[in-house]
Design an enzyme around this catalytic site. Structure first.
Site, PDB file in Angstrom:
ATOM      1  CD  GLU A   1       0.644  -5.328   5.545  1.00 39.32           C
ATOM      2  OE1 GLU A   1       1.531  -6.110   5.944  1.00 39.32           O
ATOM      3  OE2 GLU A   1       0.108  -5.430   4.431  1.00 39.32           O
TER       4      GLU A   1
ATOM      5  CB  ALA B   1      -0.873  -0.006   1.242  1.00 47.11           C
TER       6      ALA B   1
ATOM      7  N   GLY C   1       0.382  -5.006   0.802  1.00 45.51           N
ATOM      8  CA  GLY C   1      -0.728  -5.079  -0.152  1.00 45.51           C
ATOM      9  C   GLY C   1      -0.329  -5.767  -1.454  1.00 45.51           C
TER      10      GLY C   1
ATOM     11  CD  GLU D   1      -3.335  -7.421   2.441  1.00 43.98           C
ATOM     12  OE1 GLU D   1      -4.398  -7.812   2.920  1.00 43.98           O
ATOM     13  OE2 GLU D   1      -2.882  -6.269   2.602  1.00 43.98           O
TER      14      GLU D   1
HETATM   15  N1  COA Z   1       4.496   3.405  -0.392  1.00 42.08           N
HETATM   16  C1  COA Z   1       4.877   4.543  -0.983  1.00 42.08           C
HETATM   17  N2  COA Z   1       6.063   4.688  -1.617  1.00 42.08           N
HETATM   18  C2  COA Z   1       6.875   3.621  -1.635  1.00 42.08           C
HETATM   19  C3  COA Z   1       6.539   2.396  -1.048  1.00 42.08           C
HETATM   20  C4  COA Z   1       5.276   2.301  -0.406  1.00 42.08           C
HETATM   21  N3  COA Z   1       4.843   1.184   0.158  1.00 42.08           N
HETATM   22  N4  COA Z   1       7.549   1.527  -1.224  1.00 42.08           N
HETATM   23  C5  COA Z   1       8.496   2.188  -1.932  1.00 42.08           C
HETATM   24  N5  COA Z   1       8.098   3.450  -2.170  1.00 42.08           N
HETATM   25  C6  COA Z   1       8.816   4.486  -2.921  1.00 42.08           C
HETATM   26  C7  COA Z   1       9.906   5.144  -2.094  1.00 42.08           C
HETATM   27  O1  COA Z   1       9.373   6.185  -1.301  1.00 42.08           O
HETATM   28  C8  COA Z   1      10.819   5.653  -3.173  1.00 42.08           C
HETATM   29  O2  COA Z   1      10.274   6.819  -3.733  1.00 42.08           O
HETATM   30  P1  COA Z   1      11.185   8.153  -3.858  1.00 42.08           P
HETATM   31  O3  COA Z   1      12.382   7.719  -4.663  1.00 42.08           O
HETATM   32  O4  COA Z   1      10.304   9.112  -4.548  1.00 42.08           O
HETATM   33  O5  COA Z   1      11.534   8.513  -2.458  1.00 42.08           O
HETATM   34  C9  COA Z   1      10.728   4.569  -4.239  1.00 42.08           C
HETATM   35  O6  COA Z   1       9.519   3.896  -4.003  1.00 42.08           O
HETATM   36  C10 COA Z   1      11.853   3.575  -4.193  1.00 42.08           C
HETATM   37  O7  COA Z   1      11.901   3.041  -2.863  1.00 42.08           O
HETATM   38  P2  COA Z   1      13.247   3.018  -1.980  1.00 42.08           P
HETATM   39  O8  COA Z   1      12.835   2.920  -0.557  1.00 42.08           O
HETATM   40  O9  COA Z   1      14.145   4.133  -2.364  1.00 42.08           O
HETATM   41  O10 COA Z   1      13.893   1.645  -2.482  1.00 42.08           O
HETATM   42  P3  COA Z   1      14.825   0.673  -1.642  1.00 42.08           P
HETATM   43  O11 COA Z   1      15.319  -0.336  -2.611  1.00 42.08           O
HETATM   44  O12 COA Z   1      15.830   1.450  -0.869  1.00 42.08           O
HETATM   45  O13 COA Z   1      13.850  -0.048  -0.582  1.00 42.08           O
HETATM   46  C11 COA Z   1      11.852  -1.204   0.133  1.00 42.08           C
HETATM   47  C12 COA Z   1      12.803  -0.871  -1.025  1.00 42.08           C
HETATM   48  C13 COA Z   1      10.689  -2.001  -0.435  1.00 42.08           C
HETATM   49  C14 COA Z   1      12.592  -2.031   1.209  1.00 42.08           C
HETATM   50  C15 COA Z   1      11.365   0.122   0.789  1.00 42.08           C
HETATM   51  O14 COA Z   1      10.926   1.006  -0.246  1.00 42.08           O
HETATM   52  C16 COA Z   1      10.213  -0.062   1.747  1.00 42.08           C
HETATM   53  O15 COA Z   1      10.429  -0.508   2.876  1.00 42.08           O
HETATM   54  N6  COA Z   1       8.983   0.287   1.330  1.00 42.08           N
HETATM   55  C17 COA Z   1       7.816   0.231   2.181  1.00 42.08           C
HETATM   56  C18 COA Z   1       7.316  -1.178   2.262  1.00 42.08           C
HETATM   57  C19 COA Z   1       6.060  -1.271   3.130  1.00 42.08           C
HETATM   58  O16 COA Z   1       6.072  -0.967   4.316  1.00 42.08           O
HETATM   59  N7  COA Z   1       4.969  -1.737   2.509  1.00 42.08           N
HETATM   60  C20 COA Z   1       3.737  -2.053   3.180  1.00 42.08           C
HETATM   61  C21 COA Z   1       2.895  -0.920   3.425  1.00 42.08           C
HETATM   62  S1  COA Z   1       1.475  -1.484   4.333  1.00 42.08           S
END
Ligand code: COA
Length: 263
Positions: free
Chosen positions: A133, A65, A110, A113
């Site tokens: 989450e 999400a 998500g 999911e």
């Molecule tokens: N929601 C919104 N934006 C997200 C996202 C999410 N769930 N996951 C990644 N992004 C965005 C980042 O903000 C970034 O955008 P930006 O460059 O404009 O700042 C872009 O996607 C790339 O992500 P980044 O974090 O730079 O990549 P990474 O390789 O360093 O890390 C993850 C990858 C997946 C480990 C990390 O992005 C992350 O932890 N995301 C959240 C995952 C999460 O909690 N999902 C469940 C939500 S309920």
């Protein structure tokens, strides 16, 4: 491709491939992306295909999400969300034809999911699964907890939601979360192969089998058996079933005629 270019819909053989195209944000499921996905489900190519394959990019099937949309939501907004784009996961699950997720990279929250709402998950070796989450103060709420419990049981669901951070493709496969693991970059091709196999089966039997199996966990044993028998009674009357039975009988009698008699 939808207007903002968030989702691409294209036919490939007997399948329809729906690709999430918000790669810059690792396919984070914003309401705009969910809306585009919902629109994609209405596409004529989805209706015309034998099987629907959902996929993402190399780095992520979906990182879950969109966290940036989670602030300042009051209960009324959350109710409206589930009546709106938040309903898309159930619509994916309710498609009357088999569905496959072809997964590379992150498949989190998500995103997982969404993959759980499809019938099969083909993951390549780069795939990473997880449900972050609870760590951010919420719970999986796009049908994922319910599906996990149905799929893996209560203890495993709790393990994934509460104890585990990330899972690689092989471990996800060993748990039963993933149907098949393939070499990096091969998930879509393998999903298309499976789609062709499904396309070779009688379509009414495929649709009835999918629906009947989906209803089984909600049914008593008696209702489940009745569902099987009613499904059989209906399918046995189709031209596909009659032709298959006739072809089998014909093959057997030809084989018997060819067998040498006793000396
Ligand atoms: N929601 C919104 N934006 C997200 C996202 C999410 N769930 N996951 C990644 N992004 C965005 C980042 O903000 C970034 O955008 P930006 O460059 O404009 O700042 C872009 O996607 C790339 O992500 P980044 O974090 O730079 O990549 P990474 O390789 O360093 O890390 C993850 C990858 C997946 C480990 C990390 O992005 C992350 O932890 N995301 C959240 C995952 C999460 O909690 N999902 C469940 C939500 S309920």
């Amino acid at each position: 491709m939808n207007e903002e270019g968030l989702v691409e819909v294209r036919p490939d053989g007997s399948a329809c491939v729906i690709t999430l195209r918000r790669e810059r944000k690792l396919n984070a499921l914003s309401t705009a992306l969910e809306g585009a996905l919902a629109d994609a489900l209405d596409h004529r190519q989805v209706r015309a295909s034998a099987c629907v394959v959902f996929t993402g990019g190399e780095r992520a099937f979906s990182a879950g999400a969109d966290v940036s949309e989670m602030r300042d939501q009051d209960p009324a907004a959350i109710l409206a969300y589930y009546r709106g784009t938040g309903a898309v996961y159930e619509r994916v699950a309710a498609l009357p034809k088999p569905t496959i997720s072809a997964i590379s990279g992150y498949c989190l929250g998500g995103g997982l999911e969404l993959a759980l709402a499809t019938d099969f998950r083909v993951a390549d070796r780069s795939a990473t699964f997880g449900l972050p989450e609870v760590g951010i103060g919420i719970v999986p709420s796009s049908g994922g907890m319910h599906r996990l419990v149905r799929m893996l049981g209560v203890a495993r669901a709790k393990e994934l939601v509460l104890l585990r951070d990330r899972l690689g493709a092989d471990e996800a496969h060993a748990l039963g979360l993933v149907t098949e693991v393939v070499a990096e970059g091969a998930a879509l091709d393998r999903s298309l192969e499976l789609s062709e196999r499904i396309a070779g089966l009688p379509p009414t039997a495929v649709a009835v089998a999918k629906q009947a199996i989906d209803y089984m966990p909600e049914s008593s044993r008696e209702a489940g058996l009745a569902l099987e028998r009613l499904a059989y009674a209906m399918l046995a009357q189709t031209a596909d079933a009659r032709e298959a039975a006739e072809a089998f009988t014909e093959k057997r009698s030809t084989a018997r005629r060819r067998q040498p008699g006793p000396p």
